[in-house]
Design an enzyme around this catalytic site. Sequence first.
Site, short mmCIF file in Angstrom:
data_model
loop_
_atom_site.label_atom_id
_atom_site.label_comp_id
_atom_site.label_asym_id
_atom_site.label_seq_id
_atom_site.Cartn_x
_atom_site.Cartn_y
_atom_site.Cartn_z
N GLU A 185 0.82 -1.21 0.00
CA GLU A 185 0.00 0.00 0.00
C GLU A 185 0.85 1.27 0.00
O GLU A 185 0.37 2.34 0.30
CB GLU A 185 -0.95 0.03 1.20
CG GLU A 185 -1.60 -1.29 1.55
CD GLU A 185 -2.52 -1.85 0.48
OE1 GLU A 185 -2.70 -1.19 -0.55
OE2 GLU A 185 -3.07 -2.96 0.69
N ARG A 231 5.61 8.13 -7.32
CA ARG A 231 4.76 7.99 -8.50
C ARG A 231 4.36 9.37 -9.01
O ARG A 231 3.80 10.18 -8.28
CB ARG A 231 3.52 7.17 -8.14
CG ARG A 231 2.60 6.86 -9.30
CD ARG A 231 1.51 5.88 -8.92
NE ARG A 231 0.58 6.41 -7.94
CZ ARG A 231 -0.75 6.26 -8.01
NH1 ARG A 231 -1.29 5.60 -9.02
NH2 ARG A 231 -1.52 6.75 -7.07
N GLY A 248 -11.77 4.25 -19.66
CA GLY A 248 -13.16 4.70 -19.72
C GLY A 248 -13.61 5.13 -21.10
O GLY A 248 -14.77 5.55 -21.26
N ASP A 324 -1.35 -0.82 -10.77
CA ASP A 324 -1.58 -2.23 -10.48
C ASP A 324 -1.51 -3.01 -11.79
O ASP A 324 -2.12 -2.62 -12.79
CB ASP A 324 -2.96 -2.44 -9.86
CG ASP A 324 -3.03 -1.99 -8.41
OD1 ASP A 324 -1.99 -2.03 -7.73
OD2 ASP A 324 -4.12 -1.60 -7.97
N TRP A 376 -0.58 5.09 -0.44
CA TRP A 376 -1.19 5.51 -1.70
C TRP A 376 -2.70 5.32 -1.64
O TRP A 376 -3.38 5.34 -2.63
CB TRP A 376 -0.55 4.83 -2.90
CG TRP A 376 -0.92 3.40 -3.20
CD1 TRP A 376 -1.39 2.44 -2.36
CD2 TRP A 376 -0.82 2.78 -4.49
NE1 TRP A 376 -1.59 1.25 -3.01
CE2 TRP A 376 -1.24 1.44 -4.34
CE3 TRP A 376 -0.42 3.21 -5.75
CZ2 TRP A 376 -1.27 0.54 -5.40
CZ3 TRP A 376 -0.44 2.31 -6.79
CH2 TRP A 376 -0.87 0.99 -6.62
N ASP A 442 -4.95 -6.46 3.04
CA ASP A 442 -6.12 -6.61 2.18
C ASP A 442 -7.42 -6.60 2.97
O ASP A 442 -8.44 -6.09 2.50
CB ASP A 442 -6.03 -7.91 1.39
CG ASP A 442 -4.82 -7.95 0.50
OD1 ASP A 442 -4.89 -7.37 -0.60
OD2 ASP A 442 -3.80 -8.52 0.91
#
Length: 512
Positions: A185, A231, A248, A324, A376, A442
């Site tokens: 994470e 990032r 999208g 991811d 993040w 998780d």
Amino acid sequence: MSTTPGKFCLVLHSHLPWLANHGRWPVGEEWLYQSWAASYLPVLRVLRTLADEGRTGLLTLGVTPVLAAQLDDPHCLNGMHHWLGNWQLRAHEAAMQRRHRTLGRREHHLATSALADFETHWRHGASPILRELIDAGTIELLGGPLAHPFQPLLDPRMRAFSLAEGLADAELRWSSRTAGIWAPECGFAPGMERGYQAAGVRHFMVDGPSLRGDTSLGRTVRDSDVVAFGRDLQVSYRVWSPKSGYPGHAAYRDFHTYDHDTGLKAARVTGRNVAGPDKAPYDPELAAAAVRRDVADFVDTVRRRLTSESERIGRPALVVAAFDTELYGHWWHEGPQWLEQVLRALPEAGVTIGTLDDARKEGYVGTPVDLRESSWGSGKDWRVWAGEQVADLVQLNDEVVATALETVDKARAAAKVPGEVELRDRVNDQLLREALLAVSSDWAFMVSKDSAAGYARDRAHLHAHATREIAEAVSSRQVARAQRLAAGWSMADNLFPGLDARRLPDNDSAVP
């Protein structure tokens, strides 16, 4: 085309919690097999194709120990083979129906290709494939702590143990020591850099805001030699943003809409406010055109960002885009196509690409940073894993870890014989294994995001129960019962056989 200043690094983070033998649908092994078929198979196929062309330093690929274990696990490999065969059969049945013929034929081609790929390359798991890519210099692999805990909230001893065992697991699977990790994470707390340095970690990822938005260079953390790479959100959000990301686009295959007769995905996005039944049929040619357009847009975005950042800081800059891995194929069907084309197009456009290890070695590192608490997740803080909604899980995690550590410490002390080598104790191993499974990040994430929250709580409490049950037997000196329980719980999951409780740091030797 003129050469663009600086370097671009693409980082993919691959992770799923341990799902084997913990349900199938709607949450469980089906989640693993869908991601495997849609993302891991095609992404590694892309990387093998580019490796065969002699291309090197393409990207940095994070694979967490818990996912790596599943991609090598015999039960999961067998289940994946069956899943692919079932996909092929469903597609064949659809192709036999006139109204679904086009959809069925398209899916049958995809399923047959995936099945052939799996049978040719994957029957011994992912590790041989990853080792070949490492040896060819195609990728850099990132490891991580065992079982993916949210490290800032973890007891320092367990944190150090989880990291050391995760790095050892990676070296065992891939025959190489990973220089970098993807911290679960991207969670960070001050002082963790000392633990990283002690474990031999040279670099890790954080989110852009953790570096106050200045991600133009990696930064050593305080007085350590460990580099934090941030990032670049401006570039990363160009791909994956809830409001404007590429997936999208109207032409791409819609993730959420299924054809109820076949269970296959037959529609394109069409529009953000278009209901599922009203979405237009998927058209691969329209999607391919959208991929080409988005590849060109991304290359232009990277070039402009590298140029502007290099001008701003007065030296060649670094741009790191991170996602991811499951975005590529699972969430975004056309993602692997886009990935292959981007990795070809960037060098052709004069952009130097490479890995995080390349960037660190080549000096894309600025002045030290006083890195603060971060992640993040939502708010870029710890609220997802430490907020009021998961306060019960935070307490559970603390209790389970304390129980495991106290029990193992007492058991090791009682068994210690001066002058003799400490023997391995499978009961102690299983106590720590179950505790780590209980504190996986998780579970809190799924509860906070209301994504299969019931399943997540059940899993956390299941592993907590296993820890307590074994600990109670040890504490009451029921040796045979403790051994029987530990063996049973070990067999139930059958992961991380290399975990060794003898490597648990002493109270006075754990690094903060």
